[in-house]
Design a protein around this motif. Structure first.
Motif, PDB file in Angstrom:
ATOM      1  N   GLU A 141       0.839  -1.205   0.000  1.00  0.00           N
ATOM      2  CA  GLU A 141       0.000   0.000   0.000  1.00  0.00           C
ATOM      3  C   GLU A 141       0.879   1.263   0.000  1.00  0.00           C
ATOM      4  O   GLU A 141       0.561   2.238  -0.672  1.00  0.00           O
ATOM      5  CB  GLU A 141      -0.938  -0.012   1.207  1.00  0.00           C
ATOM      6  CG  GLU A 141      -2.033   1.028   1.054  1.00  0.00           C
ATOM      7  CD  GLU A 141      -3.108   0.951   2.138  1.00  0.00           C
ATOM      8  OE1 GLU A 141      -3.209  -0.085   2.837  1.00  0.00           O
ATOM      9  OE2 GLU A 141      -3.840   1.952   2.280  1.00  0.00           O
ATOM     10  N   LEU A 142       1.976   1.216   0.730  1.00  0.00           N
ATOM     11  CA  LEU A 142       2.897   2.351   0.756  1.00  0.00           C
ATOM     12  C   LEU A 142       3.397   2.660  -0.661  1.00  0.00           C
ATOM     13  O   LEU A 142       3.477   3.826  -1.080  1.00  0.00           O
ATOM     14  CB  LEU A 142       4.080   2.020   1.680  1.00  0.00           C
ATOM     15  CG  LEU A 142       4.829   3.194   2.301  1.00  0.00           C
ATOM     16  CD1 LEU A 142       3.926   3.977   3.236  1.00  0.00           C
ATOM     17  CD2 LEU A 142       6.052   2.706   3.067  1.00  0.00           C
ATOM     18  N   ILE A 170       0.690   4.450  -2.518  1.00  0.00           N
ATOM     19  CA  ILE A 170       0.487   5.832  -2.058  1.00  0.00           C
ATOM     20  C   ILE A 170       1.506   6.783  -2.692  1.00  0.00           C
ATOM     21  O   ILE A 170       1.176   7.898  -3.071  1.00  0.00           O
ATOM     22  CB  ILE A 170       0.556   5.901  -0.509  1.00  0.00           C
ATOM     23  CG1 ILE A 170      -0.648   5.183   0.108  1.00  0.00           C
ATOM     24  CG2 ILE A 170       0.634   7.343  -0.029  1.00  0.00           C
ATOM     25  CD1 ILE A 170      -0.546   4.951   1.615  1.00  0.00           C
ATOM     26  N   PHE A 171       2.742   6.298  -2.837  1.00  0.00           N
ATOM     27  CA  PHE A 171       3.809   7.169  -3.358  1.00  0.00           C
ATOM     28  C   PHE A 171       4.105   6.928  -4.844  1.00  0.00           C
ATOM     29  O   PHE A 171       5.119   7.384  -5.354  1.00  0.00           O
ATOM     30  CB  PHE A 171       5.070   7.032  -2.500  1.00  0.00           C
ATOM     31  CG  PHE A 171       4.912   7.677  -1.151  1.00  0.00           C
ATOM     32  CD1 PHE A 171       5.222   9.027  -0.996  1.00  0.00           C
ATOM     33  CD2 PHE A 171       4.389   6.984  -0.066  1.00  0.00           C
ATOM     34  CE1 PHE A 171       5.040   9.653   0.226  1.00  0.00           C
ATOM     35  CE2 PHE A 171       4.208   7.603   1.165  1.00  0.00           C
ATOM     36  CZ  PHE A 171       4.528   8.936   1.312  1.00  0.00           C
ATOM     37  N   ASN A 197      -4.631   8.268   4.156  1.00  0.00           N
ATOM     38  CA  ASN A 197      -3.344   7.745   4.590  1.00  0.00           C
ATOM     39  C   ASN A 197      -2.485   8.879   5.111  1.00  0.00           C
ATOM     40  O   ASN A 197      -2.924  10.038   5.135  1.00  0.00           O
ATOM     41  CB  ASN A 197      -2.656   7.043   3.413  1.00  0.00           C
ATOM     42  CG  ASN A 197      -2.604   7.953   2.195  1.00  0.00           C
ATOM     43  OD1 ASN A 197      -2.081   9.060   2.267  1.00  0.00           O
ATOM     44  ND2 ASN A 197      -3.177   7.507   1.090  1.00  0.00           N
ATOM     45  N   VAL A 213       0.098   1.737   8.020  1.00  0.00           N
ATOM     46  CA  VAL A 213       0.338   2.399   6.734  1.00  0.00           C
ATOM     47  C   VAL A 213       0.309   3.918   6.911  1.00  0.00           C
ATOM     48  O   VAL A 213       1.149   4.639   6.367  1.00  0.00           O
ATOM     49  CB  VAL A 213      -0.715   1.957   5.686  1.00  0.00           C
ATOM     50  CG1 VAL A 213      -0.657   2.859   4.448  1.00  0.00           C
ATOM     51  CG2 VAL A 213      -0.513   0.504   5.287  1.00  0.00           C
TER      52      VAL A 213
END
Lengths: 336, 336, 336, 336
Positions: A237-238, A241-242, B275, B308
């Protein structure tokens, strides 16, 4: 580390790890209906660092440190030799720390490449006890003409094995760039250089900046795939996100080109460059040269791709009436 | 009321009730290629209301008033305790009017949560004969450190059972905030705070504003689903018409952050936060902290989601070179 | 003519003849989190032309001249009576030239409608020998309180039977508006009013303008379908080319609202209005009232649709803190 | 060359070779609800070069040089005669260098066309030993009233057989335009004219410019298909890279219309024109006439298409209240 580097390469070839949008599509060169030059007289020669290249196109450093990487580097070296252009290698840490894999980098020294760019990471300069010696060793390994110190904190911060020590990097860049006789450039690896960072770098002894902006391969995306493979949902997921983190290459260029030019810095634009038209766009926005990376190794034939790059660069120069790279810098640009 | 609250929760978990567009995607933090900090030294501590939290992330109040809500609140409380962050509960009206369901809220008091936020609706303050006593009871129920008075007139006006009396709310906010020893904040629930409303609130004794803007869960959407289930086509259409009503959270922040900061108000940004990158974006735009709501309970594991959030907040801070939350407030932001 | 009018109605109900984009979606009213009013005290009353309507919503004149049109007009009249709002009829030419079909219009006079709007075309005023008498006859036919003179040159120029004589229309509008005791308004039918046209109209004795802009039903689209049915590819293509011709209603309002208000003109906004939120948007942009047309007759139940209009208008007023229509005019608007 | 020209024509009819976006869709003429003219009095007459045409529509030169091209040119000539409008032919090089195919061009001289435009390429003027004689021969071949010298360096640079000598073109244009008694215009073929190029052309003796901008058929696209057919992946990719190269026609017009008008130049807008509404848009943006090309030959019936062009031009003029082409030039335009 070998396994990781191999995984990186495989994912970047086999999965869709491109940023969501390629910002070069927003950059239009103004057509010159009356170019008043002959295509055959167009001279794409790029002279820099006391070297002469047939075009301001650089095969960006991508890999190294394991057997297959050596094969790729050799095939790219053949292209760099044939087209007489600059070429870099991937981070040489593996080769510096383990002589057995040094050949995967040094193979390019067997080819007549006008500009070879060695590559060490800023975080490694901090870790190594004798950073200047290591940098010299990296240069020697590939008989490099230039040393690139890369900044890749996006990748470092997303990958679980990442090196997240950034304090002191600027000082190390200062030290290394003032100590070596070989010119040093600083190179981002996909998230771009802001005005503020450019200003800090201008106070060191480096000779140039590769702005390596957002728009091409996303290292966060690669880490998302790696995490998925090992079932690590949090890091996956990280990575998502980026995925699109960073300053798009053309916008980074717009930010820093002028102050870098005024300071006499060489500016290389890497990040999302797909062909010679993108190279021309980068130069019209203020770059001296542009680096091509994933577009080369994901095509059916890297050599044909380079031929396309040369022809499309020349076509863009012809259609904007530019006889040489210097004239290309003055072409009018419309940004969407 | 229990049935309705349960239905709300179920629909928000099982149906697509998000606003059409999440405006946080328009907010880009400028990458710092040379962060000059070490990731491990990043301090995300948030101190406010005399409390210390490990991060400026708040688990926004979502539910309460029936058995399953208690289970959810307890599981969220465990996360808030583990991560040492703030946590709110859903509107406590049900618990205040019916002691049998008070446990679904008060369960969180069993956990060591650094900042617990009680929650009563502005319309209820008008209805109750002794609003200050009720507010104190709500605070006591969860041993709260802060009381949030929520404004939810979008939901009230769309749901058939809605409480559409708004006259006098400001006066009640004034009364309650000046009478209680516990700090009071005012909290929108998905439609945002305009400049004009912020100015009115600044004249009361509240300690902060949660701007709760548009972009995340749409209460109008939830009402559309509820109406559909009971075959009420008129209310269903009403829900669709107001699906995207409200001021997007980042735009609401841009409107009110400066005057709130000047007045010494705490600003919390809730609404569409998914997030830690969104948390960082909110703080760079002027918020002190950000609230996460539906993203937490719709994920497979709320705990992993919080992990997260922490990692992505730290990553965003690392990549913008911020050692602490104060520095994050000064990061350059580009808005599309 | 009967056949044509019937065909128009059928196509507009059964085919997709909406403009490509509804520009009301670009208009956002700024949410008021603290409305400080009670929903039940909201007064949507609209007073104009010496009449009192329960809301500034007008059932726009759509049809007439054949049996089924009479049935539709009667069902709409029942809604106008029930909701106590204004109502118009379609162009009365057919009823004026053929008494047998006059009942399809005059049926609305059997209902207690606070504002009935008669309707004649500007081109007909030119054709008729005694336009003022005809206008009076149209008014009498439905016991109208207001006479609308419509401008529909988009439709006239696209349909093969079209009346393409526009010279002299302004003079006829002047004559009729100065001769009648009944107030006269001028009404576009889907292509909008520009500043220049508004200025010309302000020099006549009309009492108001219905800007009838682009965004709802496209008459060019209807003609495209009619042409397709009879195999006329040339006219079909013409219909497609002009499908989206015209000034979008909100932009037309922005153009002319101020000068019309200054001149004391009533401004009605028709064109793409789907519900009470669009009505509120129109009023916030400067209209006095808004007309709803195809959204009413294409819904499953026109009466339920009107209920939705009333509720959504009240909801929009509640959420912007407006007690009455006058206050709604001052609500802050954000345009995309 | 015959084979290539035939291939060009076939690909442009059978494949999707349009630019990605037609920029005429961004240009809106402001509707005039009160046109105050009668449609039948609208006069679309265009007088230029001492000729009188029924409309400022030109059938752009598209083909010639092989048998089927002659058939197409004849069928287009019949339309030009019937509608009394201007017409050009494709590049006459083939007919000049090989008398056997001259008939495929000269066939149009058998028809009473008010304005016939001969066509030679600027690169050919450089190659030919006696360019002025060749230009005169081209004029004579079709009994032309005007000679167009075309600039097509996009196509030349993309096609493998391309003529990439551009140096000296301006001088040749100067020579030819000053030597001939027939008026000369310069014509781009799909990539537009920039301000800088217009300024250079204004210093020659040409009588007009056809800005031939981007938005319609993409010659790079045609070359991509040709390359694909012969299995040349490099040139295929080159065609894709330059698919959307060039200045969109309306933007090119905005750039150059004013300085061309001031210099007394005739301005023709070709590139993406699909119908009479696009013609009206071009004229409102400053063109004197507009050229229609691929839209004509890709439609089921070129004659019906021309009828659509006339009707849609008249409709646009009626709805903007323009009695003649001169008035159309002053119509208000909104650009997206």
């Amino acid at each position: 580390m070998k396994g990781r580097k191999k995984e990186h390469l495989e994912i970047s070839i086999n999965e869709d790890v491109q940023c969501s949008y390629n910002y070069w599509d927003d950059v239009a060169l103004v057509h010159n209906a009356l170019p008043e030059i002959d295509m055959k007289e167009i001279d794409t020669t790029w002279r820099e660092f006391g070297k002469e290249m047939k075009a301001p196109i650089i095969i960006a450093g991508m890999t190294g440190g394991f057997e297959e990487a050596g094969i790729i580097n050799e095939s790219l070296a053949k292209i760099a030799e044939k087209y007489q252009i600059g070429m870099g290698v991937g981070s040489q840490r593996a080769g510096l720390e383990d002589e057995k894999v040094a050949k995967s980098y040094s193979i390019i020294a067997d080819y007549k490449i006008p500009l070879k760019i060695a590559n060490v990471g800023a975080p490694q300069l901090l870790e190594w006890k004798k950073p200047i010696e290591m940098a010299e060793k990296a240069i020697k390994m590939i008989k490099a003409d230039v040393l690139a110190i890369h900044l890749n904190f996006l990748q470092e911060s997303i990958q679980v094995e990442g090196d997240r020590v950034a304090k002191g990097c600027l000082e190390k860049i200062r030290e290394v760039s003032s100590s070596l006789s070989t010119p040093v450039i600083v190179k981002e690896t996909g998230a771009g250089i802001s005005m503020e960072v450019a200003k800090k770098l201008l106070e060191t002894d480096i000779a140039g900046i590769d702005i390596g902006g957002m728009g091409g391969t996303s290292f966060a995306a690669i880490e998302a795939y790696r995490a998925k493979k090992r079932g690590d949902k949090i890091q996956e997921e990280l990575g998502h996100i980026f995925w699109d983190w960073g300053i798009p290459t053309p916008y980074s260029l717009l930010e820093v080109a002028e102050i870098c030019q005024d300071a006499g810095m060489v500016i290389i634009a890497t990040g999302g460059i797909r062909n010679g038209l993108d190279v021309a766009r980068a130069i019209a926005l203020g770059a001296d040269a542009a680096g091509i990376a994933s577009s080369l190794i994901t095509s059916d034939s890297a050599e044909k791709k380079m031929e396309v790059c040369f022809r499309s660069l020349k076509t863009a120069m012809f259609l904007t009436g530019c006889k040489n790279i210097k004239e290309l810098k003055d072409v009018e640009v419309w940004i969407d």
